[in-house]
Design an enzyme around this catalytic site. Structure first.
Site, PDB file in Angstrom:
ATOM      1  N   GLU A  65       0.829  -1.203   0.000  1.00 52.07           N
ATOM      2  CA  GLU A  65       0.000   0.000   0.000  1.00 52.07           C
ATOM      3  C   GLU A  65       0.871   1.263   0.000  1.00 52.07           C
ATOM      4  OE1 GLU A  65      -2.897  -0.927  -0.558  1.00 52.07           O
ATOM      5  OE2 GLU A  65      -2.563  -2.975   0.123  1.00 52.07           O
ATOM      6  N   ASP A  70       4.215  -4.359  -5.959  1.00 52.56           N
ATOM      7  CA  ASP A  70       4.823  -5.571  -5.385  1.00 52.56           C
ATOM      8  C   ASP A  70       6.335  -5.439  -5.318  1.00 52.56           C
ATOM      9  OD1 ASP A  70       2.362  -6.767  -5.091  1.00 52.56           O
ATOM     10  OD2 ASP A  70       2.517  -8.022  -6.868  1.00 52.56           O
TER      11      ASP A  70
END
Length: 483
Positions: A133, A201
């Site tokens: 996030e 990621d």
């Protein structure tokens, strides 16, 4: 009324699109000339984030337990300080909802649902989601999404974004929010691409490693998410339906993680204790929760067994079995005198059982050993107010850090303190700020009006009250224009 279609294209995401609060006045989305979103000023970003957070308070249940908040901020700061933009402001919080979810909003507001927290089996798994996030924010993915709506006003764009998020959680609320969007709005497209997710990621994993968390936790947790879908059938959570975790994504993150040497990453005590507390706080069936901790009472390391006993005692406290809770907490304090959660729990047991003198004594002892612990300070303030000591409560409130003084609990305690000191105008003023922080602007207006009725207001107080009243009225008017 006719509405142009809303298009939502989300690919392989860990996030739902965040809601942004309605009603920021006189702010227009800039005409961003590049995909970095660099032309959004820091002030605009801050105002967007604060509005987003207020909106969330009005729509979902956000944790207000100071210990839980303290932990999630600690792990968040560890990640941010090791990210590629360590100077950016971030705000971390827990949403009390058992669905599996996490999201990033403007201004660095990162939310993690209690359901996702409890699904994790290691602290590094929780950190992997939070790092992902954080990467969405640092890589400006949210602002790339705004490019399609750069000609819209903030309130209109905010209503649309809110409708999308609410639609993923509640079709009824989502439809109501969509109706609130003005007719004739530009077609609004949001596109978190597969590249965005891969970048989040990749960048998130690097942050994870630099912050000393296990990189292998990311593919492990993704895999658990993927495997968990097979047990839901038609009732699969909306988050997993619209944000699938693919085999290729798992393979990609595992390949990256395997580049780092393997070693053990033990969970922090804070993670274990916070997870236990969240389980008790969010589970309505006390008996099943008690059985869960009893089953773990003789398993794992000595501290893991202590955590199970802590969970058992928390269930007793929740069930108002005060003597049983006190006995266990006293044992834990004696066994782990350096653990603030145990000292606080013992004092809280005295407070809840209305042994006020004992509670004051225990909180003072706890603050002596843990003078900078925000959670203990807040509970000490609450105890002082309940026992008729508003002046020491006011003095302790003044020692809280800047982050805490922006949270609703601070305004609520200040309102209670001023009321106890018979400062009615100040009490209503702080209560107005509390309601505003919770997304209840009409209630904030009412409190300011009550404050203005107080006798003997000085010039400084009058000026503050007039400024805040005008501000709240303008914002509420702007919000209603979008309905």
């Amino acid at each position: 009324m006719n509405f142009k279609p809303l298009t939502l294209s989300l690919a392989l995401g860990m996030l739902p699109i965040p809601a942004i609060a309605l009603g920021i006045e006189k702010i227009e989305l800039p005409d961003m000339g590049d995909s970095s979103g660099s032309l959004i000023s820091p002030l605009q970003e801050q105002e967007l984030g604060e509005a987003f957070f207020r909106n969330l308070h009005a729509q979902i249940e956000i944790n207000e337990d100071a210990e839980i908040q303290q932990y999630i901020e600690t792990i968040g700061r560890q990640l941010v300080s090791n990210s590629d933009t360590p100077g950016n402001p971030f705000h971390f919080f827990v949403v009390l909802d058992d669905s599996i979810n996490a999201f990033a909003g403007p201004g660095g507001y990162i939310g993690v649902n209690s359901g996702l927290f409890l699904l994790t089996e290691a602290e590094s798994e929780l950190a992997s989601v939070m790092a992902h996030e954080v990467a969405h924010v640092t890589q400006r993915h949210l602002y790339r999404a705004f490019e399609a709506a750069r000609k819209l006003s903030i309130p209109t764009a905010a209503a649309t974004l809110a409708a999308i998020l609410l639609g993923t959680q509640s079709p009824e609320l989502g439809q109501a929010a969509l109706i609130a969007v003005q007719a004739g709005s530009t077609q609004f497209q949001i596109d978190f691409t597969r590249d965005n997710e891969m970048e989040a990621d990749r960048v998130g994993m690097q942050t994870l490693v630099d912050a000393n968390y296990d990189p292998r936790s990311m593919p492990v947790f993704f895999e658990r998410l993927q495997q968990s879908t097979r047990y839901y059938g038609q009732g699969i959570p909306e988050f997993l339906r619209t944000h699938p975790v693919s085999a290729s994504r798992i393979a990609d993150t595992r390949g990256r993680a395997d580049q780092y040497p393997y070693r053990q990453y033990p969970d922090s005590k804070g993670y274990l204790l916070t997870k236990a507390k969240l389980r008790v706080l969010t589970t309505s069936d006390n008996q099943s929760t008690l059985k869960y901790f009893q089953a773990h009472e003789n398993q794992g390391t000595p501290f893991q067994r202590a955590v199970a006993r802590y969970g058992i005692a928390l269930v007793h406290l929740k069930s108002q079995q005060f003597s049983d809770a006190e006995k266990i907490f006293r044992q834990l304090v004696a066994q782990y005198p350096n653990q603030p959660q145990f000292a606080a729990a013992l004092a809280r047991t005295a407070l809840d059982s209305r042994q006020f003198d004992q509670a004051l004594k225990l909180y003072k002892q706890a603050l002596h050993y843990f003078p900078n612990d925000v959670a203990i300070k807040i509970e000490f303030i609450e105890t002082l107010l309940k026992t008729g000591y508003p002046e020491p409560a006011k003095q302790t409130l003044a020692t809280l850090n800047t982050r805490t003084r922006k949270q609703p609990i601070y305004y609520e305690l200040m309102a209670q303190t001023q009321a106890a000191l018979e400062q009615d105008a100040e009490s209503h003023r702080y209560l107005a700020e509390y309601y505003y922080a919770k997304g209840q602007t009409e209630a904030a207006i009412m409190q300011i009006k009550l404050a203005k009725q107080a006798k003997e207001l000085n010039f400084y107080q009058q000026a503050i009250l007039n400024e805040r009243l005008n501000f709240f009225i303008r914002e509420e008017k702007q919000r209603k224009q979008n309905h």
